[in-house]
Design a protein around this motif. Sequence first.
Motif, short mmCIF file in Angstrom:
data_model
loop_
_atom_site.label_atom_id
_atom_site.label_comp_id
_atom_site.label_asym_id
_atom_site.label_seq_id
_atom_site.Cartn_x
_atom_site.Cartn_y
_atom_site.Cartn_z
N THR A 9 14.80 -108.85 -1.70
CA THR A 9 15.55 -110.03 -1.25
C THR A 9 14.98 -111.26 -1.93
OG1 THR A 9 14.05 -110.24 0.64
CG2 THR A 9 16.12 -109.06 1.00
N LEU A 10 15.82 -112.26 -2.07
CA LEU A 10 15.38 -113.51 -2.68
C LEU A 10 14.77 -114.41 -1.62
CD1 LEU A 10 18.29 -114.40 -5.14
CD2 LEU A 10 16.08 -113.42 -5.67
N SER A 11 13.57 -114.90 -1.90
CA SER A 11 12.89 -115.79 -0.97
C SER A 11 13.55 -117.16 -0.98
CB SER A 11 11.41 -115.91 -1.37
OG SER A 11 10.80 -116.93 -0.62
N LYS A 12 13.70 -117.74 0.20
CA LYS A 12 14.32 -119.06 0.29
C LYS A 12 13.29 -120.19 0.28
CE LYS A 12 18.47 -117.52 2.69
NZ LYS A 12 19.31 -117.64 3.91
N LYS A 13 12.02 -119.81 0.14
CA LYS A 13 10.99 -120.86 0.16
C LYS A 13 11.16 -121.79 -1.03
CE LYS A 13 7.08 -119.08 -2.54
NZ LYS A 13 6.84 -120.28 -3.32
N GLU A 14 10.78 -123.02 -0.87
CA GLU A 14 10.91 -124.02 -1.93
C GLU A 14 9.91 -123.73 -3.04
OE1 GLU A 14 12.67 -126.97 -3.92
OE2 GLU A 14 13.28 -126.27 -1.92
N LEU A 15 10.42 -123.58 -4.26
CA LEU A 15 9.55 -123.35 -5.40
C LEU A 15 9.08 -124.67 -5.98
CD1 LEU A 15 11.11 -120.58 -5.18
CD2 LEU A 15 10.87 -120.42 -7.67
N THR A 16 7.87 -124.65 -6.52
CA THR A 16 7.38 -125.82 -7.25
C THR A 16 8.09 -125.91 -8.58
OG1 THR A 16 5.62 -124.65 -8.41
CG2 THR A 16 5.11 -125.49 -6.19
N LEU A 17 7.99 -127.05 -9.24
CA LEU A 17 8.63 -127.22 -10.54
C LEU A 17 8.04 -126.25 -11.56
CD1 LEU A 17 10.87 -129.05 -11.57
CD2 LEU A 17 9.14 -130.60 -12.50
N ALA A 87 8.58 -100.51 -11.47
CA ALA A 87 8.05 -100.60 -10.10
C ALA A 87 6.78 -101.44 -10.05
CB ALA A 87 7.80 -99.19 -9.55
N GLN A 88 5.88 -101.24 -11.03
CA GLN A 88 4.63 -102.00 -11.07
C GLN A 88 4.89 -103.49 -11.27
OE1 GLN A 88 2.13 -98.76 -13.56
NE2 GLN A 88 1.04 -100.69 -13.27
N TYR A 89 5.75 -103.80 -12.22
CA TYR A 89 6.01 -105.21 -12.53
C TYR A 89 6.76 -105.90 -11.39
CZ TYR A 89 4.44 -104.18 -17.29
OH TYR A 89 3.68 -103.82 -18.38
N GLN A 90 7.68 -105.18 -10.74
CA GLN A 90 8.37 -105.78 -9.59
C GLN A 90 7.38 -106.04 -8.45
OE1 GLN A 90 11.13 -107.15 -9.56
NE2 GLN A 90 12.81 -105.98 -10.44
N LYS A 91 6.43 -105.15 -8.29
CA LYS A 91 5.42 -105.33 -7.24
C LYS A 91 4.56 -106.56 -7.51
CE LYS A 91 1.85 -102.76 -4.73
NZ LYS A 91 1.07 -101.48 -4.67
N ALA A 92 4.34 -106.84 -8.80
CA ALA A 92 3.51 -108.00 -9.18
C ALA A 92 4.26 -109.32 -9.00
CB ALA A 92 3.05 -107.86 -10.63
N ALA A 93 5.59 -109.27 -8.92
CA ALA A 93 6.40 -110.48 -8.87
C ALA A 93 6.68 -110.91 -7.43
CB ALA A 93 7.72 -110.25 -9.59
N GLU A 94 6.40 -112.16 -7.12
CA GLU A 94 6.72 -112.69 -5.79
C GLU A 94 8.23 -112.80 -5.61
OE1 GLU A 94 5.72 -116.63 -3.04
OE2 GLU A 94 4.62 -116.28 -4.90
N ILE A 95 8.92 -113.19 -6.68
CA ILE A 95 10.38 -113.24 -6.69
C ILE A 95 10.86 -112.09 -7.57
CG2 ILE A 95 12.40 -114.60 -7.40
CD1 ILE A 95 10.51 -117.10 -7.09
N PRO A 96 11.81 -111.27 -7.11
CA PRO A 96 12.21 -110.11 -7.91
C PRO A 96 12.61 -110.48 -9.34
CG PRO A 96 13.78 -110.52 -6.13
CD PRO A 96 12.58 -111.36 -5.84
N LEU A 97 12.16 -109.65 -10.26
CA LEU A 97 12.43 -109.86 -11.68
C LEU A 97 13.82 -109.36 -12.04
CD1 LEU A 97 9.10 -108.29 -12.97
CD2 LEU A 97 9.69 -110.72 -13.28
N LEU A 98 14.48 -110.06 -12.95
CA LEU A 98 15.62 -109.48 -13.63
C LEU A 98 15.06 -108.64 -14.76
CD1 LEU A 98 18.21 -112.40 -13.87
CD2 LEU A 98 18.42 -110.30 -12.52
#
Length: 531
Positions: A9-17, A87-98
């Motif tokens: 799922t996509l996080s709705k938290k505010e991202l920094t610039l 799977a490894q790279y998606q696990k490392a990403a806070e926001i899901p990778l394309l």
Amino acid sequence: MTDTHQTYTLSKKELTLREKVGQLFMPAVFINDTEEEVQKMERLIKEYHVGSICFFHSRASAATNFEGKKKVVHNAKSYDRLKELIAQYQKAAEIPLLVAIDAEWGLAMRIENTPQFPYAITLGALNGGENLIYQVGQHIGWDCRAAGIQWNLAPVVDINNNPENPVIGYRSFGENKEKVLAKSEAFIRGMKSTGTLNSIKHFPGHGDTATDSHLGLPVIDKSLVELKENELFPFQELINKGVDSVMVGHLLLPQLDDQNPSTTSSKIITALLRKQMGFEGVIISDALNMHAVSKKYPQKGKLEQAAFEAGMDVLCFSEHVKEGIDEILTNASEERIQQSFDRIWNLKHKVFVENSRSEKPNTDLHSKLNREIAEKTITELYGDVAALEQLKSSGFLNVSVCFGKENSFSEQISAHFGSKTINLNSALSSDIKNMVLGIFPPAVKPKNLFGFDEKTLASIHRLIAEKNSLIYLFGNPYVLDILKLRPSSNVVLAYQNFPEFQDVAFDHFIGKIKAKGMLPIQLKTKFYEQL
């Protein structure tokens, strides 16, 4: 069908610039990397909030291997490794990778032991056939999603109107803009049904050049009026119908911008593509490590910043993520960063939230589909039909030039006619004047004469000059331009060396099926009348 990442799922938290800028970067990842390199990439994804990754087979086979000197090691377990790494790279990403890949003719473009579909030039030989091309796009989309890939950087919509083109050629549907459009649209619709993102390339058109942009900067010296008439036509029409992304190639168009290649040209990216042509989606660069542009920006991060400033949203194959982020943060406005970020976020929402797609049937239909395409693409280029009748009614030599490739075509002729398959030397020493010549070129690209050595090519030339021949070509049709064909030469184009295409070629030879294909490009050699 399973998609490894459908639960993200996509996080709705505010991202920094800084995090938003990180989302614009698409570094290359390699299936056959060492564990040390994999861990390094995991840290890069985590630390810099990378938004997407693009998979290549290995560092030796990617665009970094400019001179072709690095050995490409075969890995029979590439597909399993691909899924592990995703799977490894998606696990490392806070926001899901394309997760992206070039799968123009299937995952087989990058990954061993996966289904391969015909090259675009083969599909270009279909007389219509949009339903078959839709199925190809659909099958490729299903295969991508099953592996955990959401973004296929395809199709190529370049119009291949230059026989000397070293890099597009077989990757293009052909030289007719209307047919390129129709076939591209069918391919895109097929992928879209599976929920796979597309990217039409290489804007503003890489067809009419004899330069490989991996090595140098191609020049397309045409006016905007000329480009709109031809090169830009499929891009504009597909944009009007709706596409996910447009990939900008590394090209110099001096009549549009005589200072900057398209990669870093605001006149081409922003003024033309964005404003004049009305494209509102994601604009992605071709690989930024390619020599066409990388050599001009020796300072790390400067190329990424220049491309972004020109209007690029996604920086593909960036080798300097940290420095690129710093440069963009230093030079770009918050508003401009937000615009690109929003476009990327919309793609992620489409994939991870909407997630609309068809399900793959349990049966594996790719061989059946390839067979049907083979039957409808096989193409006759006959210079002397009377000579053909004579050849088939009398004894002939069954000659094979296959460079170690599996050759069931010649074997079937041997079994059916009792004529032993022979090589070039045996054919040259024979007094028999009739010959069926099966040619399996060593390479699909025209570099170094498609991989033919001079001795083999000289022998082919001599045979064609001395004998009444019927040639079956299982490869790129541009090979015909180096064979020194006579005006009376007879050729059948099978296009691919897949078993299905060889079976169809044999069926054609014995008269079981008729040829229905149309040559999708112009050859320099004029030797035939297409029937």
